[in-house]
Design a protein around this motif. Structure first.
Motif, mmCIF file in Angstrom:
data_model
loop_
_atom_site.group_PDB
_atom_site.id
_atom_site.type_symbol
_atom_site.label_atom_id
_atom_site.label_comp_id
_atom_site.label_asym_id
_atom_site.label_seq_id
_atom_site.Cartn_x
_atom_site.Cartn_y
_atom_site.Cartn_z
ATOM 1 N N MET A 17 -2.696 49.975 51.443
ATOM 2 C CA MET A 17 -1.406 49.770 52.010
ATOM 3 C C MET A 17 -0.922 48.389 51.585
ATOM 4 S SD MET A 17 -0.393 50.160 56.015
ATOM 5 C CE MET A 17 -1.888 51.031 56.302
ATOM 6 N N ALA A 18 0.361 48.291 51.286
ATOM 7 C CA ALA A 18 0.888 47.011 50.806
ATOM 8 C C ALA A 18 2.355 46.871 51.161
ATOM 9 C CB ALA A 18 0.719 46.907 49.298
ATOM 10 N N ILE A 19 2.802 45.639 51.178
ATOM 11 C CA ILE A 19 4.215 45.307 51.302
ATOM 12 C C ILE A 19 4.569 44.570 50.021
ATOM 13 C CG2 ILE A 19 5.940 43.944 52.528
ATOM 14 C CD1 ILE A 19 4.143 44.205 55.019
ATOM 15 N N GLU A 20 5.604 45.040 49.341
ATOM 16 C CA GLU A 20 6.037 44.359 48.127
ATOM 17 C C GLU A 20 7.417 43.782 48.360
ATOM 18 O OE1 GLU A 20 6.847 45.149 43.388
ATOM 19 O OE2 GLU A 20 5.834 46.685 44.553
ATOM 20 N N ARG A 21 7.566 42.519 48.028
ATOM 21 C CA ARG A 21 8.864 41.849 48.137
ATOM 22 C C ARG A 21 9.268 41.381 46.743
ATOM 23 N NH1 ARG A 21 6.068 40.020 52.849
ATOM 24 N NH2 ARG A 21 7.126 40.769 54.709
ATOM 25 N N THR A 22 10.515 41.654 46.392
ATOM 26 C CA THR A 22 11.026 41.287 45.078
ATOM 27 C C THR A 22 12.365 40.584 45.252
ATOM 28 O OG1 THR A 22 9.982 43.256 44.120
ATOM 29 C CG2 THR A 22 11.699 42.207 42.829
ATOM 30 N N SER A 23 12.582 39.521 44.503
ATOM 31 C CA SER A 23 13.854 38.796 44.534
ATOM 32 C C SER A 23 14.543 38.944 43.192
ATOM 33 C CB SER A 23 13.611 37.306 44.818
ATOM 34 O OG SER A 23 12.998 37.134 46.064
ATOM 35 N N LEU A 24 15.751 39.509 43.221
ATOM 36 C CA LEU A 24 16.525 39.711 42.002
ATOM 37 C C LEU A 24 17.971 39.276 42.246
ATOM 38 C CD1 LEU A 24 15.192 43.268 41.158
ATOM 39 C CD2 LEU A 24 14.664 41.180 39.905
ATOM 40 N N SER A 25 18.626 38.826 41.213
ATOM 41 C CA SER A 25 20.004 38.358 41.294
ATOM 42 C C SER A 25 20.985 39.530 41.222
ATOM 43 C CB SER A 25 20.288 37.399 40.137
ATOM 44 O OG SER A 25 21.666 37.171 40.015
ATOM 45 N N LEU A 26 21.867 39.633 42.238
ATOM 46 C CA LEU A 26 22.905 40.667 42.197
ATOM 47 C C LEU A 26 23.949 40.361 41.129
ATOM 48 C CD1 LEU A 26 23.389 41.413 45.982
ATOM 49 C CD2 LEU A 26 22.195 42.788 44.268
ATOM 50 N N ALA A 27 24.084 39.099 40.755
ATOM 51 C CA ALA A 27 25.003 38.754 39.667
ATOM 52 C C ALA A 27 24.482 39.313 38.342
ATOM 53 C CB ALA A 27 25.170 37.245 39.576
ATOM 54 N N ARG A 28 23.181 39.278 38.157
ATOM 55 C CA ARG A 28 22.581 39.789 36.919
ATOM 56 C C ARG A 28 22.444 41.309 36.929
ATOM 57 N NH1 ARG A 28 16.953 37.900 33.958
ATOM 58 N NH2 ARG A 28 17.173 39.315 32.224
ATOM 59 N N TYR A 29 22.253 41.879 38.145
ATOM 60 C CA TYR A 29 22.052 43.326 38.284
ATOM 61 C C TYR A 29 23.093 43.893 39.251
ATOM 62 C CZ TYR A 29 17.650 41.900 36.220
ATOM 63 O OH TYR A 29 16.701 41.343 35.394
ATOM 64 N N PRO A 30 24.373 43.952 38.854
ATOM 65 C CA PRO A 30 25.415 44.459 39.745
ATOM 66 C C PRO A 30 25.138 45.916 40.130
ATOM 67 C CG PRO A 30 26.273 44.169 37.513
ATOM 68 C CD PRO A 30 24.884 43.604 37.530
ATOM 69 N N GLY A 31 25.317 46.206 41.422
ATOM 70 C CA GLY A 31 25.064 47.560 41.917
ATOM 71 C C GLY A 31 23.653 47.762 42.424
ATOM 72 N N LEU A 32 22.786 46.791 42.191
ATOM 73 C CA LEU A 32 21.391 46.902 42.631
ATOM 74 C C LEU A 32 21.297 47.102 44.142
ATOM 75 C CD1 LEU A 32 18.346 46.675 41.878
ATOM 76 C CD2 LEU A 32 18.562 44.227 42.278
ATOM 77 N N ASP A 33 22.172 46.427 44.881
ATOM 78 C CA ASP A 33 22.135 46.526 46.341
ATOM 79 C C ASP A 33 22.588 47.893 46.849
ATOM 80 O OD1 ASP A 33 24.692 45.884 45.365
ATOM 81 O OD2 ASP A 33 25.265 44.927 47.244
ATOM 82 N N GLU A 34 23.138 48.727 45.981
ATOM 83 C CA GLU A 34 23.579 50.062 46.368
ATOM 84 C C GLU A 34 22.521 51.134 46.114
ATOM 85 O OE1 GLU A 34 27.233 50.522 44.220
ATOM 86 O OE2 GLU A 34 28.105 48.738 45.144
ATOM 87 N N LEU A 35 21.411 50.772 45.459
ATOM 88 C CA LEU A 35 20.347 51.744 45.201
ATOM 89 C C LEU A 35 19.622 52.086 46.490
ATOM 90 C CD1 LEU A 35 18.660 50.296 41.966
ATOM 91 C CD2 LEU A 35 20.326 52.149 42.133
ATOM 92 N N ASP A 36 19.294 53.348 46.673
ATOM 93 C CA ASP A 36 18.473 53.777 47.803
ATOM 94 C C ASP A 36 17.025 53.790 47.318
ATOM 95 O OD1 ASP A 36 17.104 54.978 49.863
ATOM 96 O OD2 ASP A 36 18.433 56.715 50.007
ATOM 97 N N LEU A 37 16.301 52.697 47.596
ATOM 98 C CA LEU A 37 14.943 52.545 47.067
ATOM 99 C C LEU A 37 13.931 53.456 47.744
ATOM 100 C CD1 LEU A 37 14.967 48.698 46.447
ATOM 101 C CD2 LEU A 37 15.291 50.556 44.791
ATOM 102 N N SER A 38 14.366 54.233 48.739
ATOM 103 C CA SER A 38 13.486 55.266 49.276
ATOM 104 C C SER A 38 13.586 56.531 48.422
ATOM 105 C CB SER A 38 13.823 55.583 50.741
ATOM 106 O OG SER A 38 15.098 56.200 50.844
ATOM 107 N N GLU A 39 14.603 56.571 47.556
ATOM 108 C CA GLU A 39 14.843 57.735 46.696
ATOM 109 C C GLU A 39 14.553 57.474 45.219
ATOM 110 O OE1 GLU A 39 15.962 60.802 47.731
ATOM 111 O OE2 GLU A 39 15.805 60.113 49.812
ATOM 112 N N VAL A 40 14.727 56.221 44.780
ATOM 113 C CA VAL A 40 14.555 55.889 43.355
ATOM 114 C C VAL A 40 13.598 54.706 43.206
ATOM 115 C CG1 VAL A 40 16.848 56.731 42.707
ATOM 116 C CG2 VAL A 40 16.549 54.331 43.296
ATOM 117 N N SER A 41 12.991 54.613 42.055
ATOM 118 C CA SER A 41 12.087 53.503 41.743
ATOM 119 C C SER A 41 12.886 52.288 41.285
ATOM 120 C CB SER A 41 11.129 53.928 40.625
ATOM 121 O OG SER A 41 10.546 52.810 39.989
#
Length: 75
Positions: free
Chosen positions: A1-25
């Motif tokens: 079991m693990a918790i993964e935390r990732t920090s990414l720039s929304l300026a560099r990856y526009p639309g990233l905050d709209e991904l449903d990460l329970s559905e997509v990798s």
């Protein structure tokens, strides 16, 4: 079991905050939408007690031994 935390720039990856990460990798999306593949540069592992929020997420108590893995990916 693990918790993964990732920090990414929304300026560099526009639309990233709209991904449903329970559905997509996250990593598949970075590759298919933004052409990014990640490789590991370095990692460190230390033993540490979990913090309160991690205890709750993992369903463990505060004396359960945990490993914290910190890595620096490269693109």
């Amino acid at each position: 079991m693990a918790i993964e935390r990732t920090s990414l720039s929304l300026a560099r990856y526009p639309g990233l905050d709209e991904l449903d990460l329970s559905e997509v990798s996250l990593y598949d999306s970075l590759s298919s939408r933004w052409g990014v593949t990640l490789g590991m540069v370095s990692a460190s592992i230390v033993a540490a007690p979990p913090d309160e929020s991690d205890c709750e997420l993992l369903g463990i108590d505060a004396i359960t031994p945990c490993l914290i893995i910190t890595s620096a990916p490269r693109t």
